[in-house]
Write a protein that holds these residues in place. Structure first.
Motif, PDB file in Angstrom:
ATOM      1  N   ALA A 167      37.501  32.488  44.693  1.00 34.03           N
ATOM      2  CA  ALA A 167      38.333  32.513  43.485  1.00 34.03           C
ATOM      3  C   ALA A 167      37.478  32.661  42.227  1.00 34.03           C
ATOM      4  CB  ALA A 167      39.189  31.255  43.404  1.00 34.03           C
ATOM      5  N   LEU A 168      36.328  31.993  42.207  1.00 28.97           N
ATOM      6  CA  LEU A 168      35.429  32.083  41.061  1.00 28.97           C
ATOM      7  C   LEU A 168      34.827  33.489  40.949  1.00 28.97           C
ATOM      8  CD1 LEU A 168      34.100  30.747  38.673  1.00 28.97           C
ATOM      9  CD2 LEU A 168      32.325  29.886  40.225  1.00 28.97           C
ATOM     10  N   ILE A 169      34.477  34.078  42.076  1.00 30.47           N
ATOM     11  CA  ILE A 169      33.965  35.454  42.067  1.00 30.47           C
ATOM     12  C   ILE A 169      35.027  36.395  41.507  1.00 30.47           C
ATOM     13  CG2 ILE A 169      33.286  37.397  43.547  1.00 30.47           C
ATOM     14  CD1 ILE A 169      31.879  35.278  45.344  1.00 30.47           C
ATOM     15  N   GLN A 170      36.273  36.225  41.940  1.00 28.75           N
ATOM     16  CA  GLN A 170      37.362  37.063  41.435  1.00 28.75           C
ATOM     17  C   GLN A 170      37.573  36.844  39.947  1.00 28.75           C
ATOM     18  OE1 GLN A 170      39.139  39.438  43.343  1.00 28.75           O
ATOM     19  NE2 GLN A 170      39.597  40.042  41.234  1.00 28.75           N
ATOM     20  N   LEU A 171      37.490  35.587  39.506  1.00 26.09           N
ATOM     21  CA  LEU A 171      37.645  35.269  38.091  1.00 26.09           C
ATOM     22  C   LEU A 171      36.564  35.958  37.260  1.00 26.09           C
ATOM     23  CD1 LEU A 171      39.029  33.528  35.861  1.00 26.09           C
ATOM     24  CD2 LEU A 171      37.376  31.733  36.441  1.00 26.09           C
ATOM     25  N   ALA A 172      35.316  35.879  37.712  1.00 20.93           N
ATOM     26  CA  ALA A 172      34.212  36.524  36.993  1.00 20.93           C
ATOM     27  C   ALA A 172      34.378  38.048  36.991  1.00 20.93           C
ATOM     28  CB  ALA A 172      32.881  36.129  37.623  1.00 20.93           C
ATOM     29  N   ASP A 173      34.780  38.613  38.120  1.00 25.17           N
ATOM     30  CA  ASP A 173      35.036  40.058  38.184  1.00 25.17           C
ATOM     31  C   ASP A 173      36.133  40.459  37.199  1.00 25.17           C
ATOM     32  OD1 ASP A 173      33.127  40.622  40.087  1.00 25.17           O
ATOM     33  OD2 ASP A 173      34.546  40.791  41.761  1.00 25.17           O
ATOM     34  N   ASP A 174      37.239  39.735  37.225  1.00 23.83           N
ATOM     35  CA  ASP A 174      38.357  40.048  36.332  1.00 23.83           C
ATOM     36  C   ASP A 174      37.939  39.958  34.865  1.00 23.83           C
ATOM     37  OD1 ASP A 174      39.949  40.373  38.580  1.00 23.83           O
ATOM     38  OD2 ASP A 174      40.989  38.442  38.347  1.00 23.83           O
ATOM     39  N   PHE A 175      37.145  38.939  34.550  1.00 23.39           N
ATOM     40  CA  PHE A 175      36.659  38.738  33.185  1.00 23.39           C
ATOM     41  C   PHE A 175      35.801  39.933  32.756  1.00 23.39           C
ATOM     42  CE2 PHE A 175      33.806  36.954  29.982  1.00 23.39           C
ATOM     43  CZ  PHE A 175      34.674  36.209  29.205  1.00 23.39           C
ATOM     44  N   GLY A 176      34.849  40.315  33.609  1.00 18.97           N
ATOM     45  CA  GLY A 176      33.968  41.443  33.289  1.00 18.97           C
ATOM     46  C   GLY A 176      34.719  42.761  33.197  1.00 18.97           C
ATOM     47  N   ILE A 177      35.647  42.990  34.107  1.00 11.19           N
ATOM     48  CA  ILE A 177      36.438  44.229  34.101  1.00 11.19           C
ATOM     49  C   ILE A 177      37.291  44.300  32.834  1.00 11.19           C
ATOM     50  CG2 ILE A 177      38.366  45.402  35.240  1.00 11.19           C
ATOM     51  CD1 ILE A 177      37.083  44.430  37.925  1.00 11.19           C
ATOM     52  N   TYR A 178      37.891  43.189  32.463  1.00 13.34           N
ATOM     53  CA  TYR A 178      38.708  43.164  31.247  1.00 13.34           C
ATOM     54  C   TYR A 178      37.864  43.554  30.034  1.00 13.34           C
ATOM     55  CZ  TYR A 178      41.465  41.410  27.344  1.00 13.34           C
ATOM     56  OH  TYR A 178      42.146  41.313  26.164  1.00 13.34           O
TER      57      TYR A 178
END
Length: 101
Positions: free
Chosen positions: A59-70
């Motif tokens: 979940a944290l990896i997905q959160l960091a990915d989503d943050f960077g992609i945004y």
């Protein structure tokens, strides 16, 4: 401390690029847990241990990915807009360097 740093960064991105950070509350919570893992040997202030599962890590990896992609999408939008304002093709931003001088 991490909340203050995120707020400063968010302010700089807003003032410089005209974009806003996504909600950072979950990221700040993860940073606080990381602090406990690194500096308190995995213990909370009350001496109880954090319980971290593979699901939490995913979940944290997905959160960091989503943050960077945004942020990347927002920055690309700003870049394309600035290129258009300057009369350049946003699909070929290096085109200005292909001219011979």
């Amino acid at each position: 401390m991490s909340t203050i740093i995120f707020q400063l960064l968010a302010g700089m991105y807003r003032d410089t690029f005209g974009i806003d950070f996504p909600d950072i509350n979950r990221m700040v919570k993860a940073i606080k847990i990381r602090h406990d893992l690194i500096h308190r040997n995995g213990k909370k202030k009350d001496s109880s241990l954090h319980s971290i599962s593979a699901r939490h890590i995913d979940a944290l990896i997905q959160l960091a990915d989503d943050f960077g992609i945004y942020l990347a999408k927002q920055l690309n939008t700003v870049k394309a807009l600035n290129l258009r304002i300057c009369g350049q093709d946003p699909d070929n931003p290096e085109g200005i360097w292909q001219e011979e001088y």
